[in-house]
Design a protein around this motif. Sequence first.
Motif, PDB file in Angstrom:
ATOM      1  N   TRP A  24       0.822  -1.208   0.000  1.00  0.00           N
ATOM      2  CA  TRP A  24       0.000   0.000   0.000  1.00  0.00           C
ATOM      3  C   TRP A  24       0.864   1.269   0.000  1.00  0.00           C
ATOM      4  N   GLY A  25       1.973   1.208   0.709  1.00  0.00           N
ATOM      5  CA  GLY A  25       2.804   2.395   0.842  1.00  0.00           C
ATOM      6  C   GLY A  25       3.376   2.899  -0.461  1.00  0.00           C
ATOM      7  N   VAL A  26       3.703   1.984  -1.389  1.00  0.00           N
ATOM      8  CA  VAL A  26       4.329   2.403  -2.643  1.00  0.00           C
ATOM      9  C   VAL A  26       3.310   2.658  -3.753  1.00  0.00           C
ATOM     10  N   GLN A  27       2.032   2.526  -3.471  1.00  0.00           N
ATOM     11  CA  GLN A  27       1.032   2.730  -4.518  1.00  0.00           C
ATOM     12  C   GLN A  27       1.001   4.146  -5.088  1.00  0.00           C
ATOM     13  N   PRO A  28       1.364   5.196  -4.342  1.00  0.00           N
ATOM     14  CA  PRO A  28       1.422   6.529  -4.967  1.00  0.00           C
ATOM     15  C   PRO A  28       2.409   6.615  -6.129  1.00  0.00           C
ATOM     16  N   LEU A  29       3.316   5.653  -6.236  1.00  0.00           N
ATOM     17  CA  LEU A  29       4.224   5.629  -7.382  1.00  0.00           C
ATOM     18  C   LEU A  29       3.542   5.035  -8.617  1.00  0.00           C
ATOM     19  N   VAL A 220      -3.767  -1.039 -16.675  1.00  0.00           N
ATOM     20  CA  VAL A 220      -5.094  -1.135 -16.063  1.00  0.00           C
ATOM     21  C   VAL A 220      -5.295  -2.459 -15.317  1.00  0.00           C
ATOM     22  N   PRO A 221      -4.944  -3.625 -15.899  1.00  0.00           N
ATOM     23  CA  PRO A 221      -5.124  -4.870 -15.128  1.00  0.00           C
ATOM     24  C   PRO A 221      -4.295  -4.923 -13.849  1.00  0.00           C
ATOM     25  N   VAL A 222      -3.175  -4.202 -13.829  1.00  0.00           N
ATOM     26  CA  VAL A 222      -2.321  -4.207 -12.635  1.00  0.00           C
ATOM     27  C   VAL A 222      -3.053  -3.602 -11.446  1.00  0.00           C
ATOM     28  N   THR A 223      -4.046  -2.733 -11.713  1.00  0.00           N
ATOM     29  CA  THR A 223      -4.803  -2.147 -10.598  1.00  0.00           C
ATOM     30  C   THR A 223      -5.450  -3.228  -9.745  1.00  0.00           C
ATOM     31  N   GLY A 224      -5.857  -4.332 -10.396  1.00  0.00           N
ATOM     32  CA  GLY A 224      -6.444  -5.434  -9.636  1.00  0.00           C
ATOM     33  C   GLY A 224      -5.445  -6.144  -8.767  1.00  0.00           C
ATOM     34  N   ILE A 225      -4.216  -6.300  -9.272  1.00  0.00           N
ATOM     35  CA  ILE A 225      -3.190  -6.990  -8.500  1.00  0.00           C
ATOM     36  C   ILE A 225      -2.753  -6.149  -7.304  1.00  0.00           C
ATOM     37  N   VAL A 226      -2.456  -4.862  -7.538  1.00  0.00           N
ATOM     38  CA  VAL A 226      -1.963  -4.016  -6.445  1.00  0.00           C
ATOM     39  C   VAL A 226      -3.061  -3.717  -5.436  1.00  0.00           C
ATOM     40  N   SER A 227      -4.312  -3.954  -5.808  1.00  0.00           N
ATOM     41  CA  SER A 227      -5.417  -3.760  -4.873  1.00  0.00           C
ATOM     42  C   SER A 227      -5.731  -5.024  -4.094  1.00  0.00           C
ATOM     43  N   THR A 228      -5.733  -6.159  -4.804  1.00  0.00           N
ATOM     44  CA  THR A 228      -6.137  -7.420  -4.177  1.00  0.00           C
ATOM     45  C   THR A 228      -5.055  -7.997  -3.278  1.00  0.00           C
ATOM     46  N   LEU A 229      -3.806  -7.964  -3.745  1.00  0.00           N
ATOM     47  CA  LEU A 229      -2.738  -8.612  -2.994  1.00  0.00           C
ATOM     48  C   LEU A 229      -2.591  -8.060  -1.576  1.00  0.00           C
ATOM     49  N   LEU A 252       3.313   1.892   9.000  1.00  0.00           N
ATOM     50  CA  LEU A 252       4.304   1.724   7.945  1.00  0.00           C
ATOM     51  C   LEU A 252       3.823   2.309   6.623  1.00  0.00           C
ATOM     52  N   ASN A 253       2.566   2.106   6.312  1.00  0.00           N
ATOM     53  CA  ASN A 253       1.998   2.609   5.061  1.00  0.00           C
ATOM     54  C   ASN A 253       2.109   4.138   4.952  1.00  0.00           C
ATOM     55  N   PRO A 254       1.560   4.909   5.892  1.00  0.00           N
ATOM     56  CA  PRO A 254       1.644   6.367   5.743  1.00  0.00           C
ATOM     57  C   PRO A 254       3.057   6.922   5.835  1.00  0.00           C
ATOM     58  N   ALA A 259       6.868   9.999   2.802  1.00  0.00           N
ATOM     59  CA  ALA A 259       8.193  10.167   2.209  1.00  0.00           C
ATOM     60  C   ALA A 259       8.098  10.321   0.696  1.00  0.00           C
ATOM     61  N   ILE A 260       7.223   9.540   0.052  1.00  0.00           N
ATOM     62  CA  ILE A 260       7.067   9.641  -1.399  1.00  0.00           C
ATOM     63  C   ILE A 260       6.507  11.007  -1.787  1.00  0.00           C
ATOM     64  N   GLY A 261       5.480  11.453  -1.057  1.00  0.00           N
ATOM     65  CA  GLY A 261       4.890  12.756  -1.368  1.00  0.00           C
ATOM     66  C   GLY A 261       5.875  13.897  -1.201  1.00  0.00           C
ATOM     67  N   ALA A 262       6.678  13.822  -0.133  1.00  0.00           N
ATOM     68  CA  ALA A 262       7.601  14.914   0.162  1.00  0.00           C
ATOM     69  C   ALA A 262       8.857  14.883  -0.702  1.00  0.00           C
ATOM     70  N   TRP A 263       9.427  13.697  -0.896  1.00  0.00           N
ATOM     71  CA  TRP A 263      10.743  13.603  -1.536  1.00  0.00           C
ATOM     72  C   TRP A 263      10.682  13.244  -3.009  1.00  0.00           C
ATOM     73  N   VAL A 264       9.670  12.465  -3.418  1.00  0.00           N
ATOM     74  CA  VAL A 264       9.582  12.080  -4.828  1.00  0.00           C
ATOM     75  C   VAL A 264       8.781  13.099  -5.622  1.00  0.00           C
ATOM     76  N   PHE A 265       7.622  13.523  -5.080  1.00  0.00           N
ATOM     77  CA  PHE A 265       6.758  14.452  -5.808  1.00  0.00           C
ATOM     78  C   PHE A 265       6.911  15.899  -5.344  1.00  0.00           C
ATOM     79  N   GLY A 266       7.757  16.131  -4.352  1.00  0.00           N
ATOM     80  CA  GLY A 266       8.082  17.489  -3.946  1.00  0.00           C
ATOM     81  C   GLY A 266       6.940  18.289  -3.349  1.00  0.00           C
ATOM     82  N   GLU A 267       5.993  17.632  -2.675  1.00  0.00           N
ATOM     83  CA  GLU A 267       4.901  18.361  -2.035  1.00  0.00           C
ATOM     84  C   GLU A 267       5.431  19.148  -0.839  1.00  0.00           C
ATOM     85  N   SER A 268       4.801  20.273  -0.569  1.00  0.00           N
ATOM     86  CA  SER A 268       5.256  21.163   0.504  1.00  0.00           C
ATOM     87  C   SER A 268       5.043  20.513   1.871  1.00  0.00           C
TER      88      SER A 268
END
Length: 326
Positions: A24-29, A220-229, A252-254, A259-268
């Motif tokens: 779940w934590g890496v899904q924003p990527l 699009v089909p990957v959405t099912g895998i990353v959601s179901t697993l 762990l998830n948030p 970290a992804i929001g702040a360091w990868v996407f540069g959110e304030s």
Amino acid sequence: MARDDERRELRRGFACAVAAQLIWGVQPLFLPLLDAMTAAEILAHRVLWSWAVAMAVVAARRRTRQGFKELARNKHAVRTLAAGSALMGCAWGLYIYGVVTGRIVETSLALFIGPIVTAVLGVGALRERLRPYQWLAVAVSTAGVLVLGWGYGGVPWVALLIAGTVALYGLIKKRLAVPAVEGMAVETVFLVPVAIGILVWLGATNSLVFPGTWHLAPLVPVTGIVSTLPLLFFSASVNRVPLSTFGLLMYLNPVIQFAIGAWVFGESVTAARWFGFALLWIALAVFAAGALRATRPASGTAQVSPDASTPAWSSDQWSSRRGSGR
């Protein structure tokens, strides 16, 4: 031998819980790769492909097929899973909306709040007992969430709604304790008509992106895998780990998403948010150290909560309990 089984179940649940939170934590990527779609279309495909994946898993095993049939015939379980599916759909929709609109840090705030609500539900609804190190972790994490909320600068309604739906979903899964795959399959069935309705509506308003945009076909089909697993890991772990303990693991998830929001996407991120983030890391460290100590054998005995050994019901166990109304 019983104590060994309890420790084994607890460790297995702990591993499943960690796996779910990491995925779940890496899904924003992943979700930004679908940015040509609206949040509603992503949600619809997520539901449909999750249903397809869950049913494929059910069809692949005879024992699981039998368990699914038994579960579908239990009216109490079906009603409860229908409520769970509604909560799951709401949480999915709110989360997707937050990510695709560039609010990853805010969605992480929602998930920081959720474990506190989950731990409180574990104590209040299930009469679970927190050890001293768990109370300390809850206190420190609560302070961190308050700081994060203050740094947000207003009432984070989206964050609060996500936190509430996720916590209630966890409570439902804990109390029903159905097998992971069968439960997921039944839950997604309830959401399929909603997903189809969304796609029909988008098509009627000329807002449908896929399948017209073919470069999205592999994604699009990957959405099912990353959601179901992760949900399968979630279901398997919540039946083996005390809900109060599971609530703290959910941090762990948030942490990853923040970290992804702040360091990868540069959110304030303000100084107040960094301070709240630090408090939550401290809470995680306290919890992890205490959990490892609690599950380590001492003088030949295991320090395991009595509720920690409750496994997900197998198909045979489900059959034997049908008459009890569960």
